[in-house]
Design an enzyme around this catalytic site. Structure first.
Site, PDB file in Angstrom:
ATOM      1  N   LYS A  24     -18.522 -14.030  45.005  1.00  0.00           N
ATOM      2  CA  LYS A  24     -18.679 -12.967  44.018  1.00  0.00           C
ATOM      3  C   LYS A  24     -17.337 -12.680  43.342  1.00  0.00           C
ATOM      4  O   LYS A  24     -17.261 -12.524  42.126  1.00  0.00           O
ATOM      5  CB  LYS A  24     -19.200 -11.685  44.693  1.00  0.00           C
ATOM      6  CG  LYS A  24     -20.686 -11.762  45.025  1.00  0.00           C
ATOM      7  CD  LYS A  24     -21.151 -10.615  45.920  1.00  0.00           C
ATOM      8  CE  LYS A  24     -22.625 -10.801  46.284  1.00  0.00           C
ATOM      9  NZ  LYS A  24     -23.114  -9.843  47.285  1.00  0.00           N
ATOM     10  N   GLN A  31     -21.690  -4.841  50.599  1.00  0.00           N
ATOM     11  CA  GLN A  31     -22.367  -6.046  51.105  1.00  0.00           C
ATOM     12  C   GLN A  31     -23.205  -5.710  52.338  1.00  0.00           C
ATOM     13  O   GLN A  31     -22.732  -5.061  53.266  1.00  0.00           O
ATOM     14  CB  GLN A  31     -21.310  -7.117  51.432  1.00  0.00           C
ATOM     15  CG  GLN A  31     -21.860  -8.456  51.891  1.00  0.00           C
ATOM     16  CD  GLN A  31     -22.624  -9.200  50.806  1.00  0.00           C
ATOM     17  OE1 GLN A  31     -22.381  -9.031  49.619  1.00  0.00           O
ATOM     18  NE2 GLN A  31     -23.576 -10.015  51.208  1.00  0.00           N
ATOM     19  N   ASP A  62     -26.386  -3.339  42.436  1.00  0.00           N
ATOM     20  CA  ASP A  62     -27.449  -3.986  43.218  1.00  0.00           C
ATOM     21  C   ASP A  62     -28.843  -3.516  42.791  1.00  0.00           C
ATOM     22  O   ASP A  62     -29.840  -4.166  43.113  1.00  0.00           O
ATOM     23  CB  ASP A  62     -27.289  -3.622  44.704  1.00  0.00           C
ATOM     24  CG  ASP A  62     -26.523  -4.662  45.494  1.00  0.00           C
ATOM     25  OD1 ASP A  62     -26.687  -5.861  45.203  1.00  0.00           O
ATOM     26  OD2 ASP A  62     -25.779  -4.277  46.420  1.00  0.00           O
TER      27      ASP A  62
HETATM   28  N1  GUN Z   1     -26.643  -9.291  51.280  1.00  0.00           N
HETATM   29  C1  GUN Z   1     -27.452 -10.329  50.946  1.00  0.00           C
HETATM   30  N2  GUN Z   1     -27.870 -10.219  49.672  1.00  0.00           N
HETATM   31  C2  GUN Z   1     -27.325  -9.079  49.182  1.00  0.00           C
HETATM   32  C3  GUN Z   1     -27.375  -8.437  47.916  1.00  0.00           C
HETATM   33  O1  GUN Z   1     -28.032  -8.871  46.956  1.00  0.00           O
HETATM   34  N3  GUN Z   1     -26.654  -7.289  47.807  1.00  0.00           N
HETATM   35  C4  GUN Z   1     -25.929  -6.773  48.839  1.00  0.00           C
HETATM   36  N4  GUN Z   1     -25.273  -5.642  48.629  1.00  0.00           N
HETATM   37  N5  GUN Z   1     -25.868  -7.355  50.023  1.00  0.00           N
HETATM   38  C5  GUN Z   1     -26.548  -8.505  50.194  1.00  0.00           C
END
Ligand code: GUN
Length: 281
Positions: free
Chosen positions: A52, A96, A119
């Protein structure tokens, strides 16, 4: 069969976003900022967060990762979120998941201002999406949606079957397909005859976390199949779709890896830019 190249689609989207960030910078002398909070040292989370950050830098966003040990107190995380909420240089905040057990996931999600919730997990964004109002849209279903639209721009009246009902994928995916006037059936691990449901579909989105669940004889020809699954098995990483079988019948199919995954991250960058643009209004 069209093998849907998520890597290529994501690279194209990033290129577009990079141009947009450049234009925003020229016009406002500011760039959108993404802050990711990573708690603990789970390997998959570390990899996601690294990707990311790399992608955010690539398109010219201001990007920051805040790391905490597994033992961090919930209060400390909530205080940091509050600080970021008030920081004008931060357009988007992502914590996350998964979180350590002593931290209340819902509390953390609800602490993020809906306007910075890249998100799309905050109840306000969930509600706005389901009401058809402007909202942040969860990155993975948004990525799936963009891939489907590339293959079939007009989804009106199509029969879509979503396999999986999670808040992360299945439910928001359903809302996006409904907005496009699809007739959507939500199925899941307890659905009685999943094969019969899938056999009627023009579009299948498999996001249930069961390795190679969707079989070749469940799929009509001319069906678009999107595989969200990432399952660790003895033969390596596989999706929720039996790729070899389904690729012989489907009109289009995403591979795992190289399908939905790269689009998820590109959509996070897209959401960060959207949050920034909304903050200018
Ligand atoms: N962990 C796995 N996929 C995601 C996601 O799309 N967002 C977040 N915040 N954590 C994750």
């Amino acid at each position: 069969m069209i093998l849907i190249d998520g890597k290529k689609a994501a690279a194209e989207l990033r290129e577009k976003l990079k141009q947009e960030v450049f234009e925003l910078k020229t016009k406002y002398n500011k760039v959108p900022g993404l802050t990711v909070i990573l708690i603990g040292d789970l390997t998959p989370s570390q990899i996601y967060v690294r990707n990311k950050e790399k992608s955010a830098n690539e398109v010219g966003l201001k990007s920051e990762v805040i790391r905490y040990p597994d033992s961090v107190e919930e209060e400390k995380v909530l205080d940091k979120i509050e600080e970021l909420n008030k920081d004008d240089t931060v357009s988007g905040i992502l914590v996350q998941l998964p979180l350590p057990k002593h931290i209340d996931k819902q509390k953390v999600i609800e602490a993020i201002y809906p306007s910075k919730d890249v998100d799309g997990f905050h109840p306000m964004n969930v509600g706005n999406l389901s009401s058809g109002y402007e909202s942040s849209i969860p990155c993975t279903p948004l990525g799936c949606y963009l891939l489907i639209k590339k293959i079939e721009p007009n989804l009106s009246g199509k029969k879509a079957v979503v396999v999986g009902r999670s808040n992360l994928n299945g439910k928001p995916m359903t809302q996006l397909l409904l907005k496009e006037n699809c007739t959507v059936t939500i199925t899941h691990s307890k659905t009685k005859d999943l094969k019969a449901e899938c056999s009627k579909a023009d579009i299948i989105v498999a996001a249930v976390g069961i390795p190679e669940l969707v079989k070749g004889d469940w799929v009509k020809k001319d069906t678009i199949v999107i595989d969200v699954g990432i399952n660790k098995t003895e033969k390596g990483i596989v999706g929720d779709v039996a790729f070899d079988e389904v690729s012989k019948v489907a009109k289009a199919l995403t591979p795992v890896p190289g399908g939905v995954g790269p689009m998820t991250i590109a959509c996070l960058l897209k959401n960060t830019i959207e949050c920034f643009k909304r903050s200018l209004k």
